[in-house]
Design a protein around this motif. Structure first.
Motif, PDB file in Angstrom:
ATOM      1  N   ASP A   9      61.168  26.415  57.815  1.00 41.21           N
ATOM      2  CA  ASP A   9      59.708  26.380  57.715  1.00 41.21           C
ATOM      3  C   ASP A   9      59.217  26.431  56.267  1.00 41.21           C
ATOM      4  O   ASP A   9      58.095  26.002  55.981  1.00 41.21           O
ATOM      5  CB  ASP A   9      59.087  27.546  58.493  1.00 41.21           C
ATOM      6  CG  ASP A   9      59.332  27.457  59.986  1.00 41.21           C
ATOM      7  OD1 ASP A   9      59.416  26.336  60.521  1.00 41.21           O
ATOM      8  OD2 ASP A   9      59.457  28.536  60.626  1.00 41.21           O
ATOM      9  N   TYR A  10      60.024  26.972  55.363  1.00 39.28           N
ATOM     10  CA  TYR A  10      59.584  27.176  53.980  1.00 39.28           C
ATOM     11  C   TYR A  10      60.484  26.561  52.916  1.00 39.28           C
ATOM     12  O   TYR A  10      60.147  26.587  51.738  1.00 39.28           O
ATOM     13  CB  TYR A  10      59.401  28.681  53.701  1.00 39.28           C
ATOM     14  CG  TYR A  10      58.121  29.164  54.312  1.00 39.28           C
ATOM     15  CD1 TYR A  10      56.927  29.099  53.608  1.00 39.28           C
ATOM     16  CD2 TYR A  10      58.085  29.621  55.621  1.00 39.28           C
ATOM     17  CE1 TYR A  10      55.739  29.493  54.190  1.00 39.28           C
ATOM     18  CE2 TYR A  10      56.903  30.010  56.211  1.00 39.28           C
ATOM     19  CZ  TYR A  10      55.729  29.952  55.488  1.00 39.28           C
ATOM     20  OH  TYR A  10      54.551  30.324  56.062  1.00 39.28           O
ATOM     21  N   MET A  11      61.607  25.980  53.302  1.00 40.43           N
ATOM     22  CA  MET A  11      62.528  25.413  52.310  1.00 40.43           C
ATOM     23  C   MET A  11      61.927  24.170  51.657  1.00 40.43           C
ATOM     24  O   MET A  11      61.043  23.518  52.210  1.00 40.43           O
ATOM     25  CB  MET A  11      63.866  25.067  52.955  1.00 40.43           C
ATOM     26  CG  MET A  11      63.815  23.885  53.877  1.00 40.43           C
ATOM     27  SD  MET A  11      65.432  23.607  54.622  1.00 40.43           S
ATOM     28  CE  MET A  11      65.101  22.092  55.520  1.00 40.43           C
ATOM     29  N   THR A  12      62.423  23.849  50.483  1.00 41.71           N
ATOM     30  CA  THR A  12      62.050  22.631  49.774  1.00 41.71           C
ATOM     31  C   THR A  12      63.022  21.537  50.166  1.00 41.71           C
ATOM     32  O   THR A  12      64.235  21.720  50.094  1.00 41.71           O
ATOM     33  CB  THR A  12      62.113  22.864  48.250  1.00 41.71           C
ATOM     34  OG1 THR A  12      61.224  23.921  47.921  1.00 41.71           O
ATOM     35  CG2 THR A  12      61.757  21.608  47.485  1.00 41.71           C
ATOM     36  N   LYS A  13      62.469  20.400  50.587  1.00 43.72           N
ATOM     37  CA  LYS A  13      63.303  19.278  51.014  1.00 43.72           C
ATOM     38  C   LYS A  13      63.396  18.192  49.953  1.00 43.72           C
ATOM     39  O   LYS A  13      64.386  17.477  49.888  1.00 43.72           O
ATOM     40  CB  LYS A  13      62.760  18.682  52.318  1.00 43.72           C
ATOM     41  CG  LYS A  13      62.815  19.653  53.475  1.00 43.72           C
ATOM     42  CD  LYS A  13      62.156  19.078  54.702  1.00 43.72           C
ATOM     43  CE  LYS A  13      62.029  20.134  55.776  1.00 43.72           C
ATOM     44  NZ  LYS A  13      61.163  19.703  56.854  1.00 43.72           N
ATOM     45  N   ARG A  14      62.361  18.052  49.146  1.00 42.96           N
ATOM     46  CA  ARG A  14      62.377  17.057  48.057  1.00 42.96           C
ATOM     47  C   ARG A  14      62.971  17.746  46.831  1.00 42.96           C
ATOM     48  O   ARG A  14      62.309  18.547  46.183  1.00 42.96           O
ATOM     49  CB  ARG A  14      60.968  16.556  47.770  1.00 42.96           C
ATOM     50  CG  ARG A  14      60.417  15.741  48.923  1.00 42.96           C
ATOM     51  CD  ARG A  14      59.041  15.188  48.641  1.00 42.96           C
ATOM     52  NE  ARG A  14      59.050  14.400  47.416  1.00 42.96           N
ATOM     53  CZ  ARG A  14      57.998  14.244  46.631  1.00 42.96           C
ATOM     54  NH1 ARG A  14      56.847  14.816  46.935  1.00 42.96           N
ATOM     55  NH2 ARG A  14      58.071  13.509  45.541  1.00 42.96           N
ATOM     56  N   VAL A 123      59.950  32.919  50.197  1.00 46.52           N
ATOM     57  CA  VAL A 123      59.841  34.116  51.055  1.00 46.52           C
ATOM     58  C   VAL A 123      58.471  34.769  50.847  1.00 46.52           C
ATOM     59  O   VAL A 123      57.818  35.184  51.807  1.00 46.52           O
ATOM     60  CB  VAL A 123      60.979  35.118  50.777  1.00 46.52           C
ATOM     61  CG1 VAL A 123      60.773  36.414  51.558  1.00 46.52           C
ATOM     62  CG2 VAL A 123      62.334  34.502  51.121  1.00 46.52           C
ATOM     63  N   MET A 124      58.018  34.825  49.589  1.00 48.83           N
ATOM     64  CA  MET A 124      56.699  35.410  49.310  1.00 48.83           C
ATOM     65  C   MET A 124      55.589  34.591  49.975  1.00 48.83           C
ATOM     66  O   MET A 124      54.622  35.147  50.496  1.00 48.83           O
ATOM     67  CB  MET A 124      56.448  35.487  47.796  1.00 48.83           C
ATOM     68  CG  MET A 124      57.408  36.369  47.029  1.00 48.83           C
ATOM     69  SD  MET A 124      57.284  38.101  47.494  1.00 48.83           S
ATOM     70  CE  MET A 124      58.782  38.263  48.436  1.00 48.83           C
ATOM     71  N   LYS A 125      55.746  33.265  49.995  1.00 49.75           N
ATOM     72  CA  LYS A 125      54.759  32.404  50.660  1.00 49.75           C
ATOM     73  C   LYS A 125      54.715  32.720  52.153  1.00 49.75           C
ATOM     74  O   LYS A 125      53.631  32.752  52.752  1.00 49.75           O
ATOM     75  CB  LYS A 125      55.095  30.933  50.440  1.00 49.75           C
ATOM     76  CG  LYS A 125      54.864  30.457  49.023  1.00 49.75           C
ATOM     77  CD  LYS A 125      55.302  29.018  48.847  1.00 49.75           C
ATOM     78  CE  LYS A 125      55.144  28.558  47.433  1.00 49.75           C
ATOM     79  NZ  LYS A 125      55.699  27.204  47.217  1.00 49.75           N
ATOM     80  N   ALA A 126      55.873  32.943  52.744  1.00 53.32           N
ATOM     81  CA  ALA A 126      55.912  33.296  54.172  1.00 53.32           C
ATOM     82  C   ALA A 126      55.200  34.618  54.412  1.00 53.32           C
ATOM     83  O   ALA A 126      54.470  34.759  55.412  1.00 53.32           O
ATOM     84  CB  ALA A 126      57.364  33.357  54.664  1.00 53.32           C
ATOM     85  N   LEU A 127      55.379  35.560  53.534  1.00 53.49           N
ATOM     86  CA  LEU A 127      54.716  36.862  53.677  1.00 53.49           C
ATOM     87  C   LEU A 127      53.194  36.693  53.660  1.00 53.49           C
ATOM     88  O   LEU A 127      52.488  37.334  54.444  1.00 53.49           O
ATOM     89  CB  LEU A 127      55.167  37.795  52.553  1.00 53.49           C
ATOM     90  CG  LEU A 127      54.512  39.170  52.526  1.00 53.49           C
ATOM     91  CD1 LEU A 127      54.840  39.946  53.793  1.00 53.49           C
ATOM     92  CD2 LEU A 127      54.948  39.939  51.294  1.00 53.49           C
TER      93      LEU A 127
END
Length: 131
Positions: A9-14, A123-127
Motif C-alpha cells: 500500500d505504501y511502497m515505491t514502485k517507480r 511508514v510515517m505516511k501510513a501512520l
C-alpha cells in the motif's frame, strides 16, 4: 487498523535503479538528485543484486580521502546481504523491522519478484492516515 495496511500500500514502485557498473559518483548524484537514501542495484535481467545507500557513499568518501583515489563502481561498494520484505507484510511488522535495523529502506518482493522499495518515511505516511 494499521495492522491491515500492507507494505504494498505504501511502497515505491517507480524506482531509481543502478547497475554494478555504474560509476560511484554518478550513483551518489542520483541519490542526491532524487532525494533518496538508497537505490537498488539490478542485473541486466532486472534481478536485484544489491543496494547502494548513503552509507556506501560514505565509504566512497572515506576511501577517496585516505587513498586519494576518486573512482570506483557501485559493485565495489554496494551491500549484497539484503534484508527483504514481502509486499503483503503488515506495515506494523515493517515498522518493527525498521526499529531493529539501521537500514532506512528495504527492497520489496512478491515471491521471487522484486517489485519496489519501502522506506521509513513510507511508514510515517501510513501512520498519518490514522489521523
Amino acid at each position: 487498523m494499521l495492522a491491515k495496511i500492507t507494505v504494498a500500500d505504501y511502497m515505491t514502485k517507480r524506482l531509481v535503479t543502478l547497475t554494478k557498473d555504474t560509476d560511484v559518483f554518478e550513483a551518489i548524484k542520483k541519490l542526491l538528485e532524487h532525494k533518496i537514501t538508497s537505490a537498488p542495484v539490478i542485473d541486466p535481467q532486472g534481478k536485484l543484486v544489491g543496494m547502494f545507500s548513503e552509507k556506501d557513499g560514505l565509504k566512497v568518501f572515506l576511501e577517496s580521502v585516505y587513498n586519494q583515489g576518486m573512482s570506483g563502481k557501485v559493485g565495489d561498494y554496494m551491500a549484497v546481504d539484503i534484508i527483504r520484505v514481502e509486499a503483503d507484510s503488515s506495515i506494523v511488522d515493517l515498522a518493527e523491522k525498521f526499529r531493529q535495523s539501521s537500514v532506512r529502506s528495504f527492497p520489496v518482493f512478491e515471491g521471487q519478484e522484486f517489485v519496489g522499495i519501502v522506506s521509513r518515511v513510507d511508514v510515517m505516511k501510513a501512520l498519518l492516515t490514522m489521523e
